[in-house]
Scaffold this motif. Structure first.
Motif, PDB file in Angstrom:
ATOM      1  N   ALA A  58      47.886  33.775  34.787  1.00 40.88           N
ATOM      2  CA  ALA A  58      48.872  33.607  33.721  1.00 40.88           C
ATOM      3  C   ALA A  58      50.284  33.845  34.239  1.00 40.88           C
ATOM      4  CB  ALA A  58      48.569  34.556  32.560  1.00 40.88           C
ATOM      5  N   ARG A  59      50.419  34.496  35.376  1.00 40.54           N
ATOM      6  CA  ARG A  59      51.748  34.639  35.986  1.00 40.54           C
ATOM      7  C   ARG A  59      52.212  33.317  36.564  1.00 40.54           C
ATOM      8  NH1 ARG A  59      51.390  40.378  39.061  1.00 40.54           N
ATOM      9  NH2 ARG A  59      51.595  41.656  37.203  1.00 40.54           N
ATOM     10  N   PHE A  76      43.832  34.801  26.687  1.00 39.97           N
ATOM     11  CA  PHE A  76      44.616  35.600  27.631  1.00 39.97           C
ATOM     12  C   PHE A  76      43.883  36.912  27.851  1.00 39.97           C
ATOM     13  CE2 PHE A  76      47.769  38.814  28.630  1.00 39.97           C
ATOM     14  CZ  PHE A  76      48.473  38.205  29.658  1.00 39.97           C
ATOM     15  N   GLU A  77      43.781  37.361  29.107  1.00 37.72           N
ATOM     16  CA  GLU A  77      43.173  38.665  29.389  1.00 37.72           C
ATOM     17  C   GLU A  77      43.873  39.328  30.554  1.00 37.72           C
ATOM     18  OE1 GLU A  77      39.337  38.055  32.303  1.00 37.72           O
ATOM     19  OE2 GLU A  77      39.007  37.774  30.174  1.00 37.72           O
ATOM     20  N   CYS A  78      43.789  40.632  30.585  1.00 33.82           N
ATOM     21  CA  CYS A  78      44.366  41.407  31.671  1.00 33.82           C
ATOM     22  C   CYS A  78      43.251  42.205  32.315  1.00 33.82           C
ATOM     23  CB  CYS A  78      45.445  42.342  31.136  1.00 33.82           C
ATOM     24  SG  CYS A  78      46.306  43.255  32.437  1.00 33.82           S
ATOM     25  N   CYS A  79      43.164  42.267  33.424  1.00 35.43           N
ATOM     26  CA  CYS A  79      43.661  41.670  34.639  1.00 35.43           C
ATOM     27  C   CYS A  79      42.443  41.540  35.552  1.00 35.43           C
ATOM     28  CB  CYS A  79      44.738  42.527  35.279  1.00 35.43           C
ATOM     29  SG  CYS A  79      46.239  42.675  34.251  1.00 35.43           S
ATOM     30  N   PRO A  80      41.703  40.475  35.410  1.00 34.14           N
ATOM     31  CA  PRO A  80      40.401  40.345  36.070  1.00 34.14           C
ATOM     32  C   PRO A  80      40.504  40.177  37.592  1.00 34.14           C
ATOM     33  CG  PRO A  80      41.015  38.254  35.126  1.00 34.14           C
ATOM     34  CD  PRO A  80      42.069  39.249  34.700  1.00 34.14           C
ATOM     35  N   PRO A  81      39.464  40.559  38.296  1.00 31.30           N
ATOM     36  CA  PRO A  81      39.453  40.357  39.749  1.00 31.30           C
ATOM     37  C   PRO A  81      39.468  38.875  40.126  1.00 31.30           C
ATOM     38  CG  PRO A  81      37.312  41.151  38.993  1.00 31.30           C
ATOM     39  CD  PRO A  81      38.243  41.217  37.814  1.00 31.30           C
ATOM     40  N   GLN A  82      39.062  37.998  39.217  1.00 28.05           N
ATOM     41  CA  GLN A  82      39.023  36.558  39.507  1.00 28.05           C
ATOM     42  C   GLN A  82      40.407  35.958  39.685  1.00 28.05           C
ATOM     43  OE1 GLN A  82      37.330  38.111  37.086  1.00 28.05           O
ATOM     44  NE2 GLN A  82      35.192  37.567  37.286  1.00 28.05           N
ATOM     45  N   GLY A  85      43.474  40.484  40.118  1.00 31.00           N
ATOM     46  CA  GLY A  85      43.933  41.610  39.320  1.00 31.00           C
ATOM     47  C   GLY A  85      45.205  41.366  38.529  1.00 31.00           C
ATOM     48  N   THR A  86      45.608  40.108  38.393  1.00 30.25           N
ATOM     49  CA  THR A  86      46.804  39.774  37.613  1.00 30.25           C
ATOM     50  C   THR A  86      46.369  39.225  36.250  1.00 30.25           C
ATOM     51  OG1 THR A  86      46.918  37.507  38.461  1.00 30.25           O
ATOM     52  CG2 THR A  86      48.074  39.210  39.723  1.00 30.25           C
ATOM     53  N   PRO A  87      47.285  39.180  35.267  1.00 34.77           N
ATOM     54  CA  PRO A  87      46.933  38.591  33.967  1.00 34.77           C
ATOM     55  C   PRO A  87      46.395  37.174  34.147  1.00 34.77           C
ATOM     56  CG  PRO A  87      49.058  39.678  33.847  1.00 34.77           C
ATOM     57  CD  PRO A  87      48.667  39.665  35.293  1.00 34.77           C
ATOM     58  N   ALA A  88      45.497  36.780  33.250  1.00 30.68           N
ATOM     59  CA  ALA A  88      44.818  35.501  33.432  1.00 30.68           C
ATOM     60  C   ALA A  88      44.606  34.766  32.120  1.00 30.68           C
ATOM     61  CB  ALA A  88      43.461  35.737  34.088  1.00 30.68           C
ATOM     62  N   TRP A  89      44.490  33.454  32.260  1.00 41.32           N
ATOM     63  CA  TRP A  89      43.941  32.608  31.213  1.00 41.32           C
ATOM     64  C   TRP A  89      42.463  32.470  31.552  1.00 41.32           C
ATOM     65  CZ3 TRP A  89      46.861  32.236  27.251  1.00 41.32           C
ATOM     66  CH2 TRP A  89      48.240  32.203  27.397  1.00 41.32           C
ATOM     67  N   VAL A 110      56.209  29.812  38.014  1.00 38.63           N
ATOM     68  CA  VAL A 110      57.058  30.589  38.928  1.00 38.63           C
ATOM     69  C   VAL A 110      56.578  30.402  40.361  1.00 38.63           C
ATOM     70  CG1 VAL A 110      57.632  32.350  37.209  1.00 38.63           C
ATOM     71  CG2 VAL A 110      55.678  32.695  38.705  1.00 38.63           C
ATOM     72  N   ARG A 111      57.482  30.696  41.294  1.00 38.18           N
ATOM     73  CA  ARG A 111      57.113  30.607  42.712  1.00 38.18           C
ATOM     74  C   ARG A 111      56.152  31.732  43.089  1.00 38.18           C
ATOM     75  NH1 ARG A 111      62.628  28.909  42.878  1.00 38.18           N
ATOM     76  NH2 ARG A 111      62.736  26.861  43.866  1.00 38.18           N
ATOM     77  N   GLY A 112      55.261  31.436  44.006  1.00 33.04           N
ATOM     78  CA  GLY A 112      54.325  32.427  44.503  1.00 33.04           C
ATOM     79  C   GLY A 112      52.997  31.775  44.837  1.00 33.04           C
ATOM     80  N   THR A 113      52.027  32.601  45.191  1.00 35.65           N
ATOM     81  CA  THR A 113      50.680  32.124  45.480  1.00 35.65           C
ATOM     82  C   THR A 113      49.747  32.792  44.486  1.00 35.65           C
ATOM     83  OG1 THR A 113      51.236  31.866  47.814  1.00 35.65           O
ATOM     84  CG2 THR A 113      48.898  31.915  47.262  1.00 35.65           C
ATOM     85  N   PHE A 114      48.942  31.967  43.800  1.00 34.71           N
ATOM     86  CA  PHE A 114      48.136  32.442  42.685  1.00 34.71           C
ATOM     87  C   PHE A 114      46.691  31.973  42.822  1.00 34.71           C
ATOM     88  CE2 PHE A 114      52.518  31.891  41.402  1.00 34.71           C
ATOM     89  CZ  PHE A 114      52.822  33.160  40.941  1.00 34.71           C
ATOM     90  N   GLU A 115      45.776  32.825  42.383  1.00 31.88           N
ATOM     91  CA  GLU A 115      44.345  32.535  42.496  1.00 31.88           C
ATOM     92  C   GLU A 115      43.806  31.951  41.197  1.00 31.88           C
ATOM     93  OE1 GLU A 115      40.298  34.766  44.068  1.00 31.88           O
ATOM     94  OE2 GLU A 115      41.926  35.988  43.284  1.00 31.88           O
ATOM     95  N   SER A 116      43.021  30.888  41.317  1.00 32.35           N
ATOM     96  CA  SER A 116      42.233  30.334  40.219  1.00 32.35           C
ATOM     97  C   SER A 116      40.774  30.421  40.644  1.00 32.35           C
ATOM     98  CB  SER A 116      42.598  28.875  39.947  1.00 32.35           C
ATOM     99  OG  SER A 116      43.938  28.766  39.513  1.00 32.35           O
TER     100      SER A 116
END
Length: 132
Positions: A58-59, A76-82, A85-89, A110-116
């Motif tokens: 979600a970030r 929306f949920e906070c903050c799964p390991p999937q 550990g960041t907020p997620a859809w 936003v800029r960065g590297t994010f896990e799906s």
């Protein structure tokens, strides 16, 4: 009635779960890297069916659309390991998801590297998406 029972037993014996195998799953994102404001299409592939779950940062992304996913909903949920550990859809299918390919889009925020990540049964996988 006896024929239906035999068919049900045979179908159960031939299913991946009955054989002790987990359905296999894949997830990809395109484009990767993506630009802020660009729509990123995630593709989830299932070699075996089951209850499908997907997590998107979600970030990094606005709430994804359903695209061709089976009936279900994003929450929306906070903050799964999937999602590291960041907020997620978090999407959860409301019905059995048959084998196949599913696509949905999410707007890069936003800029960065994010896990799906995606999971079905005991099988799970992930993709890192870079937003520049």
């Amino acid at each position: 009635m006896r024929k239906m029972l035999v068919v049900a037993i045979l179908l159960g014996a031939l299913s991946p779960a009955a054989a002790g195998a987990s359905p296999q799953i894949s997830i990809a994102a395109s484009p990767n890297p993506a630009a802020v404001g660009q729509r990123v299409v995630h593709t989830v592939g299932l070699l075996g069916g089951g209850g499908l779950q997907v997590w998107v940062s979600a970030r990094g992304f606005a709430q994804p659309g359903l695209g061709t996913l089976p009936p279900g909903a994003w929450v929306f949920e906070c903050c799964p390991p999937q999602t590291a550990g960041t907020p997620a859809w978090h999407y959860r299918s409301a019905t059995y998801a048959p084998a196949g390919s599913y696509r949905f889009g999410a707007l890069a925020q936003v800029r960065g590297t994010f896990e799906s990540s995606a999971a079905v049964g005991a099988s799970a996988t992930n993709v890192w998406v870079r937003i520049v």
